[in-house]
Scaffold this active site. Structure first.
Site: not given
Ligand code: IPE
Ligand code: IPE
Ligand code: MG
Length: 240
Positions: A15, A32, A126
């Site tokens: 995240d 991303h 792995l």
């Molecule tokens: C969780 O991250 C899902 C992934 C990392 C793929 P999110 O950024 O979507 O989670 P929430 O919604 O903030 O909990």
């Molecule tokens: C995690 O990073 C990647 C996915 C959920 C695909 P985020 O896109 O949720 O990044 P933040 O939480 O907005 O910083």
């Molecule tokens: Mg996120």
């Protein structure tokens, strides 16, 4: 750093990509893209370290709620990453598994996934599991559905359902439960990742954003893990 007790299986909620980009005044998709580089590094590093299983949360069943343009970009990134990385993973002895509800994906992604999984099926170094359109509750519901179907067809008795059988009906069948769960990006929640499988996993949360999560950060998580006493209900004295 010498680390004594290694986890066999690490599960990561990657995240913070969006915030990483925002901090740099760039569009979320730039985060991303950088996140894929972290994936590459962490997979290599886990291989070198002798970690047997790595499970990454790449796209949750809730992530469809994001703006259409971001979802489209993530799907394209998924396809291009699969196309570009599978050969290298294969050469490095990585077995690739994809878990999640693939029914909602088009034929192109399904074909890529099937090819990647069959190509790398015999690899032993792995096991890399990538969760896409995955939700922990979906996984539990799918297992319930599979067991119910066996009962309906007369292949299973209600009284014979065990935790073991439930585990074997989940998308992670054959993979031991994670020993270490890592979530980057500062949030301290599970966000519908591996609900059943995380029952006794050691949890590690860091504020570091996923694109900044490198070998040093992983080593910090590993040393935190090594310092923990896993009691599984026993007393500390019993463990010593
Ligand atoms: C969780 O991250 C899902 C992934 C990392 C793929 P999110 O950024 O979507 O989670 P929430 O919604 O903030 O909990
Ligand atoms: C995690 O990073 C990647 C996915 C959920 C695909 P985020 O896109 O949720 O990044 P933040 O939480 O907005 O910083
Ligand atoms: Mg996120």
């Amino acid at each position: 750093m010498t680390i004594t007790l290694l986890p066999r299986h690490i599960a990561i909620v990657m995240d913070g990509n969006g915030r990483w980009a925002k901090n740099k005044g760039r569009p979320r998709i730039a985060g991303h893209r950088r996140g894929v580089e972290s994936v590459r590094n962490i997979v290599d590093f886990c291989g070198q370290r002798g970690i047997e299983y790595l499970t990454l949360f790449a796209f949750s069943s809730e992530n469809w709620r994001r703006p259409r343009s971001e979802v489209d970009f993530l799907m394209e990134l998924l396809v291009s990453t699969l196309e570009n990385e599978v050969q290298k993973l294969h050469a490095n002895g990585v077995q690739l598994k994809i878990i999640g509800d693939l029914d909602s994906f088009g034929a192109r992604i399904q074909k890529l996934v099937a090819h990647a999984q069959s190509l790398t099926f015999d690899n032993k170094k792995l096991t890399l599991t990538v969760a896409i359109n995955y939700g922990g509750r979906w996984d539990v519901a799918e297992a319930a559905r599979a067991l119910a179907a066996k009962i309906a067809s007369g292949d299973l008795l209600v009284a014979d359902i065990t935790e073991q059988l439930v585990a074997e009906a989940m998308s992670t069948a054959g993979i031991p439960d994670p020993d270490l769960f890592i979530r980057t990006g500062g949030e301290t929640r599970i966000s519908n990742f591996l609900l059943w499988q995380l029952a006794y996993t050691e949890l590690y949360f860091t504020d570091v954003l996923w694109p900044d999560f490198d070998e040093i950060q992983l080593d910090l998580a590993l040393s935190s893990f090594a310092g923990r006493q896993r009691r599984f209900g026993r007393t500390g004295e019993q463990i010593l």
